[in-house]
Design a protein around this motif. Structure first.
Motif, PDB file in Angstrom:
ATOM      1  N   MET A 166       0.803  -1.225   0.000  1.00 52.61           N
ATOM      2  CA  MET A 166       0.000   0.000   0.000  1.00 52.61           C
ATOM      3  C   MET A 166       0.832   1.269   0.000  1.00 52.61           C
ATOM      4  O   MET A 166       0.295   2.368  -0.020  1.00 52.61           O
ATOM      5  CB  MET A 166      -0.952  -0.009   1.194  1.00 52.61           C
ATOM      6  CG  MET A 166      -2.067  -1.041   1.073  1.00 52.61           C
ATOM      7  SD  MET A 166      -2.897  -1.397   2.646  1.00 52.61           S
ATOM      8  CE  MET A 166      -1.762  -2.604   3.351  1.00 52.61           C
ATOM      9  N   GLY A 167       2.151   1.135   0.066  1.00 54.33           N
ATOM     10  CA  GLY A 167       2.989   2.321   0.040  1.00 54.33           C
ATOM     11  C   GLY A 167       4.059   2.288   1.105  1.00 54.33           C
ATOM     12  O   GLY A 167       4.402   1.225   1.635  1.00 54.33           O
ATOM     13  N   VAL A 168       4.588   3.454   1.416  1.00 52.61           N
ATOM     14  CA  VAL A 168       5.631   3.608   2.427  1.00 52.61           C
ATOM     15  C   VAL A 168       5.081   4.461   3.555  1.00 52.61           C
ATOM     16  O   VAL A 168       4.509   5.535   3.312  1.00 52.61           O
ATOM     17  CB  VAL A 168       6.897   4.258   1.825  1.00 52.61           C
ATOM     18  CG1 VAL A 168       7.959   4.450   2.897  1.00 52.61           C
ATOM     19  CG2 VAL A 168       7.440   3.412   0.682  1.00 52.61           C
ATOM     20  N   PHE A 169       5.258   4.012   4.792  1.00 53.62           N
ATOM     21  CA  PHE A 169       4.665   4.655   5.954  1.00 53.62           C
ATOM     22  C   PHE A 169       5.697   4.892   7.044  1.00 53.62           C
ATOM     23  O   PHE A 169       6.531   4.027   7.320  1.00 53.62           O
ATOM     24  CB  PHE A 169       3.521   3.790   6.520  1.00 53.62           C
ATOM     25  CG  PHE A 169       2.433   3.515   5.525  1.00 53.62           C
ATOM     26  CD1 PHE A 169       1.370   4.388   5.384  1.00 53.62           C
ATOM     27  CD2 PHE A 169       2.485   2.398   4.715  1.00 53.62           C
ATOM     28  CE1 PHE A 169       0.368   4.146   4.456  1.00 53.62           C
ATOM     29  CE2 PHE A 169       1.489   2.141   3.782  1.00 53.62           C
ATOM     30  CZ  PHE A 169       0.426   3.021   3.649  1.00 53.62           C
ATOM     31  N   GLU A 170       5.625   6.065   7.666  1.00 56.41           N
ATOM     32  CA  GLU A 170       6.469   6.362   8.816  1.00 56.41           C
ATOM     33  C   GLU A 170       6.006   5.514  10.001  1.00 56.41           C
ATOM     34  O   GLU A 170       4.817   5.213  10.144  1.00 56.41           O
ATOM     35  CB  GLU A 170       6.404   7.846   9.168  1.00 56.41           C
ATOM     36  CG  GLU A 170       6.797   8.768   8.024  1.00 56.41           C
ATOM     37  CD  GLU A 170       8.218   8.557   7.577  1.00 56.41           C
ATOM     38  OE1 GLU A 170       9.065   8.250   8.440  1.00 56.41           O
ATOM     39  OE2 GLU A 170       8.487   8.695   6.364  1.00 56.41           O
ATOM     40  N   SER A 171       6.941   5.163  10.879  1.00 57.08           N
ATOM     41  CA  SER A 171       6.586   4.223  11.940  1.00 57.08           C
ATOM     42  C   SER A 171       7.597   4.275  13.078  1.00 57.08           C
ATOM     43  O   SER A 171       8.650   4.906  12.972  1.00 57.08           O
ATOM     44  CB  SER A 171       6.521   2.802  11.373  1.00 57.08           C
ATOM     45  OG  SER A 171       7.739   2.472  10.724  1.00 57.08           O
ATOM     46  N   ILE A 172       7.257   3.600  14.170  1.00 60.90           N
ATOM     47  CA  ILE A 172       8.218   3.311  15.223  1.00 60.90           C
ATOM     48  C   ILE A 172       8.179   1.798  15.461  1.00 60.90           C
ATOM     49  O   ILE A 172       7.127   1.170  15.358  1.00 60.90           O
ATOM     50  CB  ILE A 172       7.939   4.079  16.535  1.00 60.90           C
ATOM     51  CG1 ILE A 172       6.535   3.782  17.070  1.00 60.90           C
ATOM     52  CG2 ILE A 172       8.150   5.569  16.357  1.00 60.90           C
ATOM     53  CD1 ILE A 172       6.296   4.356  18.460  1.00 60.90           C
ATOM     54  N   THR A 173       9.340   1.244  15.769  1.00 55.96           N
ATOM     55  CA  THR A 173       9.477  -0.215  15.850  1.00 55.96           C
ATOM     56  C   THR A 173      10.148  -0.614  17.148  1.00 55.96           C
ATOM     57  O   THR A 173      11.156  -0.010  17.546  1.00 55.96           O
ATOM     58  CB  THR A 173      10.321  -0.734  14.666  1.00 55.96           C
ATOM     59  OG1 THR A 173       9.599  -0.500  13.447  1.00 55.96           O
ATOM     60  CG2 THR A 173      10.587  -2.234  14.796  1.00 55.96           C
ATOM     61  N   ASN A 174       9.588  -1.629  17.796  1.00 56.02           N
ATOM     62  CA  ASN A 174      10.239  -2.229  18.953  1.00 56.02           C
ATOM     63  C   ASN A 174      10.899  -3.535  18.523  1.00 56.02           C
ATOM     64  O   ASN A 174      10.251  -4.445  18.014  1.00 56.02           O
ATOM     65  CB  ASN A 174       9.229  -2.520  20.064  1.00 56.02           C
ATOM     66  CG  ASN A 174       9.911  -3.049  21.317  1.00 56.02           C
ATOM     67  OD1 ASN A 174      10.387  -2.282  22.145  1.00 56.02           O
ATOM     68  ND2 ASN A 174       9.994  -4.360  21.473  1.00 56.02           N
ATOM     69  N   VAL A 175      12.209  -3.603  18.720  1.00 55.74           N
ATOM     70  CA  VAL A 175      12.971  -4.828  18.478  1.00 55.74           C
ATOM     71  C   VAL A 175      13.244  -5.457  19.844  1.00 55.74           C
ATOM     72  O   VAL A 175      13.852  -4.827  20.708  1.00 55.74           O
ATOM     73  CB  VAL A 175      14.305  -4.532  17.770  1.00 55.74           C
ATOM     74  CG1 VAL A 175      15.134  -5.808  17.647  1.00 55.74           C
ATOM     75  CG2 VAL A 175      14.052  -3.914  16.401  1.00 55.74           C
ATOM     76  N   GLY A 176      12.753  -6.669  20.048  1.00 57.70           N
ATOM     77  CA  GLY A 176      13.000  -7.303  21.342  1.00 57.70           C
ATOM     78  C   GLY A 176      11.959  -8.331  21.713  1.00 57.70           C
ATOM     79  O   GLY A 176      11.342  -8.956  20.846  1.00 57.70           O
TER      80      GLY A 176
END
Length: 317
Positions: free
Chosen positions: A230-240
């Motif tokens: 659907m496109g490119v979206f800004e985000s925040i990601t939790n790795v863990g």
């Protein structure tokens, strides 16, 4: 893209331009190398990548080695770049002992019909790694191919290498990794069904369960970007391991992402999560209310007052 994997017995149908290497991370040096064989397509050659499976690092150490790019990620990247044939040559005790001259004459020239060979200046192959770019040059007249030896690409006065990218990722220096790779460090995969806890606190997320052989940066929260159908979206990601909501002695590693302003359904979709910068370490909160408050602070830190209008109809995963 044709993939030849798990067999030593193959033969290409037409003359080829071949790039040899491990290609872990697909950094700017790798891209400079691959550009040579992609340009040769205009001369009627197939663009062919020759690499090894498992990786030499894993084979010679005798233990799993986490990669900057997984096997599936490499395949996808090669396909996107326009590579015609990917050879994942099986690396074992016998193939590791092939004489470098035999490799050039029988495999590179005989089976692969190489007319152009591109390699880095530090290339090593064959028995005990004694094959090198000089050997390729020496046999080129006999075997009828041209050689392009690619010098190391530099960044801040130092050679770009997979080892250097690895150090940056392991330290969470994602901006440095981006500079070395030419693109942000990425985790790719299919969105898994989660417990939907994020939805209950107003922050629905998408979850990737990375394979065990994928190198991840330190556990923490990252400003990120997600590319999907659907496109490119800004985000925040939790790795863990999501310690606030996951329990048990060995909770699984996950890459969990909140897409700012997005309200679509991504279950079972393939996505690419690009990790742009480190925000804070992962921590365990007292409960969902405290977690929600922190997520709000994370979003303000990541996006500030920028108004991002990425929206989509339907239910967020």
């Amino acid at each position: 893209m044709q993939i030849i994997s798990g067999t030593e017995q193959f033969e290409l149908e037409q003359p080829s331009a071949v790039a040899i290497g491990k290609f872990d991370g697909m950094h700017r040096g790798h891209k400079a190398l691959l550009s040579q064989i992609l340009e040769a397509k205009s001369d009627g050659f197939s663009a062919v990548v020759f690499t090894f499976e498992p990786s030499p690092a894993a084979f010679f150490s005798g233990k799993p080695v986490k990669g900057l790019t997984t096997r599936d990620e490499k395949r996808r990247l090669f396909r996107q770049m326009g590579i015609d044939v990917l050879v994942e040559f099986p690396l074992n005790e016998r193939t590791a002992a092939i004489l470098p001259e035999t490799f050039v004459r029988d495999i590179l020239c005989g089976r692969m019909k190489a007319r152009l060979v591109a390699a880095g200046a530090d290339l090593s192959f064959g028995d005990r790694g004694t094959g090198d770019a000089a050997l390729l040059q020496r046999l080129s007249g006999e075997c009828g191919y041209r050689v392009r030896v690619i010098d190391k690409v530099m960044q801040d006065g130092e050679e770009i290498s997979s080892t250097r990218v690895r150090r940056a990722v392991e330290a969470g220096r994602m901006e440095e990794a981006t500079a070395l790779l030419g693109d942000p460090y990425a985790v790719m995969g299919t969105v898994a069904h989660g417990r939907r806890i994020g939805r209950t606190i107003g922050f629905p997320t998408v979850n990737l369960m990375p394979p065990k052989d994928k190198l991840l940066p330190p556990n923490g929260v990252y400003r990120s970007q997600v590319e999907c159908r659907m496109g490119v979206f800004e985000s925040i990601t939790n790795v863990g391991t999501k310690p606030t909501v996951e329990h048990g002695e060995h909770p699984p590693m996950s890459v969990e992402t909140y897409l700012y302003g997005f309200n679509g359904d991504m279950y079972d979709s393939f996505i690419t999560v690009r990790l742009l910068s480190f925000l804070r370490p992962e921590r365990k909160f007292s409960g969902l209310d405290e977690l929600k408050e922190q997520l709000q602070r994370d979003i303000r830190e990541a996006f500030g007052d920028v108004n991002l209008n990425h929206t989509s109809d339907g239910k967020h995963s």
